[in-house]
Design a protein around this motif. Structure first.
Motif, PDB file in Angstrom:
ATOM      1  N   PRO A   1       0.731  -1.423   0.172  1.00 29.96           N
ATOM      2  CA  PRO A   1       0.211   0.231   0.182  1.00 29.96           C
ATOM      3  C   PRO A   1       1.607   1.291  -0.591  1.00 29.96           C
ATOM      4  O   PRO A   1       2.093   1.519   0.678  1.00 29.96           O
ATOM      5  N   ASN A   2       0.010   2.457  -0.492  1.00 30.93           N
ATOM      6  CA  ASN A   2       1.314   3.159  -0.691  1.00 30.93           C
ATOM      7  C   ASN A   2       1.171   4.396   0.101  1.00 30.93           C
ATOM      8  O   ASN A   2       0.359   5.237   0.525  1.00 30.93           O
ATOM      9  N   ASN A   3       2.238   5.077   0.361  1.00 31.10           N
ATOM     10  CA  ASN A   3       2.363   6.489   1.177  1.00 31.10           C
ATOM     11  C   ASN A   3       3.157   7.436  -0.128  1.00 31.10           C
ATOM     12  O   ASN A   3       4.325   6.791  -0.621  1.00 31.10           O
ATOM     13  N   PRO A   4       2.749   8.381  -0.845  1.00 33.74           N
ATOM     14  CA  PRO A   4       1.668   8.877  -0.161  1.00 33.74           C
ATOM     15  C   PRO A   4      -0.031   8.960  -0.065  1.00 33.74           C
ATOM     16  O   PRO A   4      -0.899   9.539   0.402  1.00 33.74           O
ATOM     17  N   VAL A   5      -0.199   7.945  -1.478  1.00 32.45           N
ATOM     18  CA  VAL A   5      -1.257   8.473  -2.206  1.00 32.45           C
ATOM     19  C   VAL A   5      -2.513   7.354  -1.565  1.00 32.45           C
ATOM     20  O   VAL A   5      -3.881   8.159  -1.097  1.00 32.45           O
TER      21      VAL A   5
ATOM     22  N   ALA B   1      -3.525   0.465  -3.100  1.00 31.97           N
ATOM     23  CA  ALA B   1      -2.992  -0.199  -2.842  1.00 31.97           C
ATOM     24  C   ALA B   1      -2.675  -0.861  -4.590  1.00 31.97           C
ATOM     25  O   ALA B   1      -3.276  -1.200  -4.845  1.00 31.97           O
ATOM     26  N   TYR B   2      -1.468  -1.986  -4.383  1.00 32.19           N
ATOM     27  CA  TYR B   2      -1.272  -2.301  -5.770  1.00 32.19           C
ATOM     28  C   TYR B   2      -2.690  -3.989  -6.171  1.00 32.19           C
ATOM     29  O   TYR B   2      -2.010  -4.646  -5.544  1.00 32.19           O
ATOM     30  N   SER B   3      -3.333  -4.106  -6.972  1.00 31.37           N
ATOM     31  CA  SER B   3      -3.823  -5.280  -7.699  1.00 31.37           C
ATOM     32  C   SER B   3      -3.170  -6.349  -7.399  1.00 31.37           C
ATOM     33  O   SER B   3      -1.925  -5.968  -8.104  1.00 31.37           O
TER      34      SER B   3
END
Ligand SMILES: *Cc1c(COP(=O)(O)O)cnc(C)c1O
Length: 387
Positions: A168-172, A175-177
């Motif tokens: 899961p992404n920081n900052p956005v 999360a990538y499937s």
């Protein structure tokens, strides 16, 4: 002669101007009740079973029979085995491929020492800024790829040697499937690239189509290094303990080389922190950790709903404690920051810190306390009504 490459690091300047503005405002308005939606740190304390394990570990250090001095360079066997059994055995990873360390901030940069100085590095835009500045500090050059409308990094049409993916992404906060990642694995295999997969927010994943590990995807063991940390999931941000996997299949001999380097550059994470990390895997710990993360995710839900009610477009917050909010009325992230600080006494982080594509966004965090988040939403909605 000082290292000129250190001047290439961008974050200090921008982050310093955020703090400067906040401090100036505080000086002029000492009575204002400022709430930060900007924090990247956790607010929940460490859970009891982990604290008990640390008390025991401290006692171990007090007695001749159980005293520990230098540990192994790659982590104590008890922790590497716990990580293997609970996280990675199911993907066919072995203990020899697991490294324990003192933080993914360190690891995500120092892993570059494994690769040739001339390796080309690809980052998303926006990105977690440590990758960019860490590379600059090691005199490595980075390039950026754009993101699509869901803030997933787009596959470039030329070859890069190293690709950083944070999910899961920081900052956005997205999360990538499995499907998104499969495309990147395919790119990496075709281009002999290595993916550095920053998965420190793994415990926040709730969506079924988001993998818990990149090794769930076929071919990943041939091209991906995965990094995880106890920091955000188990409140180890002050305690410090992380781990990562370097699969031997990436390139025969890669672990011999990396072990030689690590033996030289690192003396291991502390015994107490590693004992604490081992206790993360106790069933009662797992239950309490999940409750804490559920609390943050509920914060995220409340904040997201509130910002949406105020008319903002909000990304993320479902499988991560961050949200990426598009500013309104043609404002830049900085203008929104100024308005929020001065008018609402709320701190948000201007998106430009994370890259040029973040200019019209701010990052907000759900890692704070519930009541404060609710109060922010009340202030924002009241302000919307008045305008
Ligand atoms: C917080 C954070 C880290 C740093 O984790 P530590 O293990 O505390 O060093 C790494 N990557 C991302 C994306 C983070 O948000």
């Amino acid at each position: 002669m000082l290292n000129k490459d250190l001047l290439q690091m961008e974050t200090k300047d921008v982050y310093a101007s955020v703090m400067e503005k906040v401090n100036a405002f505080k000086r002029e308005n000492p009575q204002a009740k400022i709430i930060s939606l900007g924090i990247g740190d956790v607010s929940k304390p460490i859970i009891r079973p982990i604290i008990e394990a640390m008390h025991q570990a401290v006692e171990d250090l007090a007695s001749m029979d159980t005293f520990k001095g230098y540990g192994g360079y790659y982590g104590y066997d008890f922790l590497r085995e716990a990580i293997l059994k609970n996280e990675y055995q199911k993907y066919g990873i072995t203990k020899d491929e697991i490294y324990v360390s003192d933080g993914t901030k360190t690891d995500s940069t120092s892993i570059l020492e494994l690769f040739d100085k001339d390796s080309t590095i690809l980052l998303g835009n926006p990105t977690y800024p440590i990758y960019r500045d860490g590379a600059a500090a090691l005199s490595r050059k980075v390039e950026y790829t754009t993101v699509d409308e869901d803030f997933v990094m787009q596959i470039p049409d030329k070859k890069y040697d190293i690709v950083y993916i944070c999910s899961p992404n920081n900052p956005v906060g997205n999360a990538y499937s499995k499907k998104d990642l499969a495309k990147w694995i395919d790119y990496a295999l075709k281009n002999k690239a290595v993916i550095v997969f920053d998965n420190v927010y793994q415990g926040f994943v709730r969506s079924k189509d988001v993998p818990n590990s990149i090794y769930e995807i076929e071919g990943a063991k041939n091209c991906a290094i995965e990094m995880r940390s106890f920091s955000k999931v188990a409140s180890f941000t002050g305690l410090r303990c992380s781990y990562y996997v370097v699969p031997e299949q990436i390139c025969k001999g890669i672990n011999v080389l990396w072990k030689r380097r690590t033996m030289n550059r690192f003396n291991g994470a502390s015994y107490v922190a590693q004992k604490a990390a081992e206790a993360v895997y106790l069933p009662e710990s797992q239950k309490l950790i999940k409750e804490n993360i559920d609390y943050y995710l509920e914060n995220a839900r409340i904040l997201k709903e509130g910002f949406e009610k105020a008319g903002y477009k909000v990304f993320g917050g479902k499988d991560a404690p961050f949200m990426w909010v598009k500013s309104k009325d043609q404002k830049t992230g900085w203008q929104m920051f100024d308005y929020y600080l001065n008018k609402l006494n709320i701190i948000v982080i201007p998106g430009i810190i994370f890259g040029s594509q973040g200019d019209n966004y701010v990052r907000i965090s759900a890692l704070g306390q519930r009541e404060e988040g609710i109060e922010c939403i009340e202030r924002i909605l009241k302000d919307e009504e008045e305008n």
